[in-house]
Design an enzyme around this catalytic site. Structure first.
Site, PDB file in Angstrom:
ATOM      1  N   VAL A   1      35.588  52.697  39.619  1.00  0.00           N
ATOM      2  CA  VAL A   1      35.508  51.333  39.089  1.00  0.00           C
ATOM      3  C   VAL A   1      35.434  51.377  37.563  1.00  0.00           C
ATOM      4  O   VAL A   1      34.730  52.215  37.000  1.00  0.00           O
ATOM      5  CB  VAL A   1      34.229  50.635  39.619  1.00  0.00           C
ATOM      6  N   CYS A   2      36.126  50.450  36.918  1.00  0.00           N
ATOM      7  CA  CYS A   2      35.961  50.243  35.477  1.00  0.00           C
ATOM      8  C   CYS A   2      36.155  48.760  35.182  1.00  0.00           C
ATOM      9  O   CYS A   2      36.081  47.928  36.077  1.00  0.00           O
ATOM     10  CB  CYS A   2      36.907  51.120  34.660  1.00  0.00           C
ATOM     11  N   ARG A   3      36.409  48.427  33.949  1.00  0.00           N
ATOM     12  CA  ARG A   3      36.547  47.015  33.570  1.00  0.00           C
ATOM     13  C   ARG A   3      37.811  46.394  34.163  1.00  0.00           C
ATOM     14  O   ARG A   3      37.773  45.327  34.745  1.00  0.00           O
ATOM     15  CB  ARG A   3      36.556  46.888  32.041  1.00  0.00           C
TER      16      ARG A   3
ATOM     17  N   GLY B   1      40.711  48.611  35.530  1.00  0.00           N
ATOM     18  CA  GLY B   1      41.472  49.503  36.395  1.00  0.00           C
ATOM     19  C   GLY B   1      42.164  50.640  35.670  1.00  0.00           C
ATOM     20  O   GLY B   1      42.674  51.548  36.305  1.00  0.00           O
TER      21      GLY B   1
ATOM     22  N   MET C   1      36.309  45.337  37.314  1.00  0.00           N
ATOM     23  CA  MET C   1      35.255  44.317  37.306  1.00  0.00           C
ATOM     24  C   MET C   1      35.772  42.965  36.826  1.00  0.00           C
ATOM     25  O   MET C   1      35.162  41.940  37.147  1.00  0.00           O
ATOM     26  CB  MET C   1      34.077  44.776  36.427  1.00  0.00           C
TER      27      MET C   1
END
Length: 98
Positions: free
Chosen positions: A62-64, A66, A90
């Site tokens: 997971v990141c901000r 992708g 996210m």
């Protein structure tokens, strides 16, 4: 690269499936909210913390948005780990946060 949508991950979590979520954002980003149960390993620390991961497990990265999580998936796969990118990150996440 294998990817899950945010909706799919949310549905899996709501149905009780145990996912191994790794949030590769920086600590200050994670303080703003993360998916419940996600472990924070910033992308820059991932190579130094590989011993914390198990090759038999699948990890959802997971990141901000992708991008960083996609790089994390490629990195992990190059070392024989199984990983999936959370498409949209996210920014697209509409589920619960902690």
């Amino acid at each position: 690269m294998k990817e899950y949508t945010t909706k799919k991950v949310e549905e899996l979590l709501q149905s009780g499936v145990k996912l191994n979520l790794i949030d590769v954002r920086e600590i200050k980003e994670v303080r703003e909210g993360k998916i419940p149960g996600a472990v924070n390993i910033p992308l820059g620390q991932l190579e130094f913390r590989l011993k914390e991961l198990e090759k038999e497990k699948e990890y959802v990265m997971v990141c901000r948005s992708g991008g960083r999580s996609g790089r994390a998936v490629q990195f992990l796969e190059s070392y024989g780990y199984r990983a999936v990118n959370l498409a949209g990150g996210m920014l697209d996440w509409e589920g619960e946060v902690e």
